[in-house]
Design a protein around this motif. Structure first.
Motif, PDB file in Angstrom:
ATOM      1  N   MET A  78      28.482 -17.469 -61.544  1.00  0.00           N
ATOM      2  CA  MET A  78      27.052 -17.184 -61.660  1.00  0.00           C
ATOM      3  C   MET A  78      26.250 -18.487 -61.753  1.00  0.00           C
ATOM      4  SD  MET A  78      26.727 -13.867 -61.548  1.00  0.00           S
ATOM      5  CE  MET A  78      28.104 -13.909 -60.382  1.00  0.00           C
ATOM      6  N   ASP A  79      26.790 -19.447 -62.508  1.00  0.00           N
ATOM      7  CA  ASP A  79      26.120 -20.732 -62.666  1.00  0.00           C
ATOM      8  C   ASP A  79      26.098 -21.502 -61.358  1.00  0.00           C
ATOM      9  OD1 ASP A  79      24.963 -22.803 -64.542  1.00  0.00           O
ATOM     10  OD2 ASP A  79      26.688 -23.932 -63.812  1.00  0.00           O
ATOM     11  N   ALA A  80      27.200 -21.434 -60.605  1.00  0.00           N
ATOM     12  CA  ALA A  80      27.291 -22.158 -59.337  1.00  0.00           C
ATOM     13  C   ALA A  80      26.270 -21.647 -58.323  1.00  0.00           C
ATOM     14  CB  ALA A  80      28.708 -22.044 -58.772  1.00  0.00           C
ATOM     15  N   THR A  81      25.993 -20.353 -58.352  1.00  0.00           N
ATOM     16  CA  THR A  81      25.030 -19.788 -57.397  1.00  0.00           C
ATOM     17  C   THR A  81      23.590 -20.123 -57.766  1.00  0.00           C
ATOM     18  OG1 THR A  81      24.792 -17.695 -58.602  1.00  0.00           O
ATOM     19  CG2 THR A  81      26.595 -17.848 -57.000  1.00  0.00           C
ATOM     20  N   ILE A 132      35.919 -20.904 -53.838  1.00  0.00           N
ATOM     21  CA  ILE A 132      35.913 -19.787 -54.784  1.00  0.00           C
ATOM     22  C   ILE A 132      37.007 -19.982 -55.826  1.00  0.00           C
ATOM     23  CG2 ILE A 132      36.368 -17.314 -55.052  1.00  0.00           C
ATOM     24  CD1 ILE A 132      35.069 -16.906 -52.295  1.00  0.00           C
ATOM     25  N   ILE A 133      38.204 -20.362 -55.386  1.00  0.00           N
ATOM     26  CA  ILE A 133      39.321 -20.563 -56.315  1.00  0.00           C
ATOM     27  C   ILE A 133      39.050 -21.732 -57.252  1.00  0.00           C
ATOM     28  CG2 ILE A 133      41.767 -21.144 -56.512  1.00  0.00           C
ATOM     29  CD1 ILE A 133      41.185 -18.301 -55.576  1.00  0.00           C
ATOM     30  N   GLN A 134      38.438 -22.803 -56.724  1.00  0.00           N
ATOM     31  CA  GLN A 134      38.116 -23.962 -57.568  1.00  0.00           C
ATOM     32  C   GLN A 134      37.131 -23.579 -58.676  1.00  0.00           C
ATOM     33  OE1 GLN A 134      36.688 -26.988 -54.900  1.00  0.00           O
ATOM     34  NE2 GLN A 134      38.692 -27.330 -53.952  1.00  0.00           N
ATOM     35  N   ILE A 135      36.112 -22.817 -58.308  1.00  0.00           N
ATOM     36  CA  ILE A 135      35.135 -22.357 -59.300  1.00  0.00           C
ATOM     37  C   ILE A 135      35.811 -21.439 -60.311  1.00  0.00           C
ATOM     38  CG2 ILE A 135      33.049 -20.963 -59.645  1.00  0.00           C
ATOM     39  CD1 ILE A 135      32.094 -21.946 -56.891  1.00  0.00           C
ATOM     40  N   PHE A 136      36.670 -20.565 -59.809  1.00  0.00           N
ATOM     41  CA  PHE A 136      37.385 -19.618 -60.656  1.00  0.00           C
ATOM     42  C   PHE A 136      38.214 -20.349 -61.718  1.00  0.00           C
ATOM     43  CE2 PHE A 136      40.481 -16.501 -61.902  1.00  0.00           C
ATOM     44  CZ  PHE A 136      39.885 -15.267 -61.697  1.00  0.00           C
ATOM     45  N   ILE A 137      38.976 -21.332 -61.277  1.00  0.00           N
ATOM     46  CA  ILE A 137      39.850 -22.076 -62.196  1.00  0.00           C
ATOM     47  C   ILE A 137      39.027 -22.928 -63.154  1.00  0.00           C
ATOM     48  CG2 ILE A 137      41.615 -23.886 -62.325  1.00  0.00           C
ATOM     49  CD1 ILE A 137      42.733 -22.799 -59.700  1.00  0.00           C
ATOM     50  N   ARG A 138      37.959 -23.559 -62.646  1.00  0.00           N
ATOM     51  CA  ARG A 138      37.123 -24.405 -63.498  1.00  0.00           C
ATOM     52  C   ARG A 138      36.485 -23.590 -64.625  1.00  0.00           C
ATOM     53  NH1 ARG A 138      34.229 -26.457 -59.723  1.00  0.00           N
ATOM     54  NH2 ARG A 138      32.278 -25.296 -59.951  1.00  0.00           N
ATOM     55  N   GLY A 139      36.020 -22.400 -64.290  1.00  0.00           N
ATOM     56  CA  GLY A 139      35.410 -21.556 -65.307  1.00  0.00           C
ATOM     57  C   GLY A 139      36.407 -21.102 -66.354  1.00  0.00           C
ATOM     58  N   ALA A 140      37.598 -20.717 -65.922  1.00  0.00           N
ATOM     59  CA  ALA A 140      38.634 -20.289 -66.874  1.00  0.00           C
ATOM     60  C   ALA A 140      39.036 -21.444 -67.779  1.00  0.00           C
ATOM     61  CB  ALA A 140      39.842 -19.744 -66.121  1.00  0.00           C
ATOM     62  N   ALA A 141      39.175 -22.633 -67.195  1.00  0.00           N
ATOM     63  CA  ALA A 141      39.606 -23.808 -67.963  1.00  0.00           C
ATOM     64  C   ALA A 141      38.590 -24.180 -69.037  1.00  0.00           C
ATOM     65  CB  ALA A 141      39.826 -24.994 -67.028  1.00  0.00           C
ATOM     66  N   LEU A 175      33.811 -11.496 -55.176  1.00  0.00           N
ATOM     67  CA  LEU A 175      32.757 -10.904 -54.355  1.00  0.00           C
ATOM     68  C   LEU A 175      31.507 -11.778 -54.357  1.00  0.00           C
ATOM     69  CD1 LEU A 175      31.637  -8.536 -52.702  1.00  0.00           C
ATOM     70  CD2 LEU A 175      30.986  -7.432 -54.863  1.00  0.00           C
ATOM     71  N   SER A 176      31.156 -12.319 -55.512  1.00  0.00           N
ATOM     72  CA  SER A 176      29.969 -13.178 -55.604  1.00  0.00           C
ATOM     73  C   SER A 176      30.132 -14.418 -54.736  1.00  0.00           C
ATOM     74  CB  SER A 176      29.735 -13.591 -57.061  1.00  0.00           C
ATOM     75  OG  SER A 176      29.473 -12.472 -57.868  1.00  0.00           O
ATOM     76  N   GLY A 177      31.321 -15.001 -54.751  1.00  0.00           N
ATOM     77  CA  GLY A 177      31.579 -16.171 -53.912  1.00  0.00           C
ATOM     78  C   GLY A 177      31.466 -15.851 -52.435  1.00  0.00           C
ATOM     79  N   LEU A 178      31.975 -14.702 -52.039  1.00  0.00           N
ATOM     80  CA  LEU A 178      31.909 -14.300 -50.625  1.00  0.00           C
ATOM     81  C   LEU A 178      30.464 -14.038 -50.207  1.00  0.00           C
ATOM     82  CD1 LEU A 178      34.988 -11.877 -50.454  1.00  0.00           C
ATOM     83  CD2 LEU A 178      34.834 -14.239 -49.599  1.00  0.00           C
ATOM     84  N   VAL A 179      29.679 -13.420 -51.080  1.00  0.00           N
ATOM     85  CA  VAL A 179      28.263 -13.155 -50.775  1.00  0.00           C
ATOM     86  C   VAL A 179      27.513 -14.470 -50.552  1.00  0.00           C
ATOM     87  CG1 VAL A 179      26.083 -12.335 -51.764  1.00  0.00           C
ATOM     88  CG2 VAL A 179      28.141 -10.931 -51.951  1.00  0.00           C
ATOM     89  N   MET A 180      27.847 -15.501 -51.339  1.00  0.00           N
ATOM     90  CA  MET A 180      27.197 -16.799 -51.187  1.00  0.00           C
ATOM     91  C   MET A 180      27.694 -17.568 -49.973  1.00  0.00           C
ATOM     92  SD  MET A 180      24.853 -17.165 -53.441  1.00  0.00           S
ATOM     93  CE  MET A 180      24.515 -18.935 -53.299  1.00  0.00           C
ATOM     94  N   GLY A 181      28.744 -17.070 -49.330  1.00  0.00           N
ATOM     95  CA  GLY A 181      29.276 -17.735 -48.150  1.00  0.00           C
ATOM     96  C   GLY A 181      30.255 -18.855 -48.444  1.00  0.00           C
ATOM     97  N   TYR A 182      30.780 -18.899 -49.668  1.00  0.00           N
ATOM     98  CA  TYR A 182      31.753 -19.932 -50.041  1.00  0.00           C
ATOM     99  C   TYR A 182      33.092 -19.634 -49.375  1.00  0.00           C
ATOM    100  CZ  TYR A 182      28.461 -20.887 -53.902  1.00  0.00           C
ATOM    101  OH  TYR A 182      27.357 -21.175 -54.648  1.00  0.00           O
TER     102      TYR A 182
END
Length: 499
Positions: free
Chosen positions: A95-98, A342-351, A330-337
């Motif tokens: 959400m922050d990345a978008t 998408i995976i990098q954002i996913f891992i960064r947020g979890a970390a 889904l949010s990453g795909l909507v933004m066209g990433y």
């Protein structure tokens, strides 16, 4: 001249470790004992008996958080909760990345710049609804991170946001009008319907939420007029930089960001609807159960979606975790990433929330030590012997105090209900206290303890997430906590005559 050392509150992990050590020591002092249980898993009254001592040592302390994470035959594991924390981190990072949420929050903050009392009241009641309907607790930090940019942009501090989330959710939990994880389970164990006492709980909800909103507004006014009074004033700049980032030049959402904002709102709406116990509120409200059966049995939807869909109203952490994964991607795909981004954002947020996620099994380790050390039932048996002959009002106040002590070591609503209600509800009958009233005492104790105890997951995760020490939280909130406690006591006295 020797420089005077200032007191520094210990790290969150250190505090919980001290509690683990204390509980382990208690297993060497308190005699071991156990109740017998019937086939339904309920405690049989007057069945307490001594069992072999199982003193907990250094290795047990080391293993307690590990067992607290994965669970064993006696204590459920906290891994799904920890995973939930990290997956929320991934979702919020996306959400922050978008940029969609930052822009939307900035517009909300601008709307309430001159009327932050309304904002605080609305958010506090919203948190209370989550608490009273679904027992909002472990996920409190998620709401905190959502509200924090708004609160800071209004010239307030992180303590205001903490109060909104912690006081709001736990006042809601104290009322627990329809909370299936406390009122539902406790009522079932007491042999009564969750509907018994519901009018009193509904009135309690309104009273507690009004009180909490007023107290938070008073604190906010004080900080607004004198920012230096805040215990977090020393890091005001850092908080603004970390939690209130925004693109000052952009004021409107573009088409992709509007879709992201819809996904954001939809995610939380699905969470709320999926956690509300619809059939418990009304046995005829089976619309989600019927719809899910149709989807599971339909050849097309059953093949595509699978045959194991769970109806709204029966979701818990595993299903919410699945929802978060889907919505983040889904949010990453909507933004066209692309998928790599998408995976990098996913891992960064979890970390970013691993340290917060680790607090959950550490706190659960306390319950592990008490259970393995065979001292939980001994404490309950002592309670049964000393409270049974007291007058109603004295009984209910003493019982409230006992429940506060028990809830400090067993802050899990389901765990505390399972361990105590089968004993305490019959015990209350001897003092002229109804089973529904015992459920109220139990809820009130949990709703109080979870505001201040170092074993409270919502306190420890939320303060950790926004860099507020446990000592600073107590210093900022103690006056308001006492006011809240006074109201709980008054309501308990009234409950003797109305339930």
């Amino acid at each position: 001249m020797k420089k005077k050392r200032k007191f520094k509150a210990p790290n969150t992990y250190v505090i919980i470790f001290y509690v683990l050590v204390l509980v382990a020591i208690l297993t060497w002092i308190i005699p071991s004992g156990s109740y017998s249980y019937d086939k339904a898993g309920k405690v049989i009254a007057n069945s307490y008996h001594s069992v072999a001592t199982n003193r907990q040592g250094f290795w047990d302390i080391v293993m307690a958080p590990i067992i607290g994470m994965v669970g064993n035959e006696k204590v459920s594991g906290a891994i799904t909760i920890s995973l939930n924390v990290m997956l929320f981190g991934s979702f919020l990072e996306m959400m922050d990345a978008t940029g969609a949420i930052n822009i939307a929050l900035k517009n909300v903050a601008k709307k309430y710049q001159k009327n932050y009392y309304v904002l605080i009241t609305v958010l506090t009641f919203l948190m209370g609804i989550f608490g009273t309907v679904q027992g909002a607790y472990e996920e409190g930090f998620v709401y905190l991170l959502m509200f924090l940019p708004i609160i800071l942009s209004l010239g307030l501090d992180t303590i205001v946001a903490l109060m909104i989330v912690i006081f709001g959710t736990q006042a809601g939990c104290a009322a627990s009008i329809v909370n299936p994880f406390s009122t539902g389970i406790a009522s079932g164990l007491a042999g009564i319907s969750p509907g018994e006492g519901i009018i009193f709980r509904a009135i309690t909800f309104i009273i507690l939420m009004t009180l909490c909103s007023a107290m938070i507004c008073l604190y906010a006014k004080s900080i607004k007029n004198n920012p230096e009074k805040s215990v977090q004033f020393f890091r005001k700049k850092e908080d603004l930089e970390e939690f209130a980032k925004s693109d000052a030049g952009k004021q409107k959402l573009d088409s992709k960001q509007r879709k992201i904002f819809i996904i954001f709102i939809l995610t939380f709406l699905i969470m709320i609807v999926s956690l509300v116990p619809w059939t418990s509120l009304n046995k005829n409200w089976t619309f989600f159960v019927n719809a899910t059966k149709w989807l599971n049995n339909n050849l097309i939807t059953g093949t595509i979606l699978g045959h194991n869909l769970v109806p709204f109203g029966n979701w818990y952490f595993n299903k919410i975790n699945g929802l978060l994964i889907v919505m983040t991607i889904l949010s990453g795909l909507v933004m066209g990433y692309d998928i790599d981004k998408i995976i990098q954002i996913f891992i960064r947020g979890a970390a970013s929330l691993v340290s917060t996620a680790f607090i959950v099994p550490l706190a659960r380790g306390i319950q592990v030590l008490m259970t393995e050390g065979n001292i939980t039932d001994t404490i309950l048996n002592s309670t049964q012997k000393t409270l049974g002959t007291l007058p109603p009002i004295i009984f209910i106040l003493v019982c409230f105090l006992v429940y506060i002590l028990l809830a400090t070591f067993i802050p899990s609503s389901t765990g505390l209900a399972a361990a105590t209600i089968s004993i305490m509800a019959p015990l209350g009958m001897f003092a002229g206290i109804s089973a529904a009233n015992m459920v109220v005492i139990y809820n009130f104790a949990l709703g109080f303890v979870k505001l201040i105890a170092p074993t409270s997951i919502i306190v420890m995760t939320c303060t950790q997430a926004v860099h507020v020490t446990y000592g600073a939280w107590l210093k900022a909130s103690w006056k308001y906590t006492l006011g809240y406690l006074a109201m709980l006591i008054l309501l308990l006295v009234v409950s003797v005559f109305v339930i």
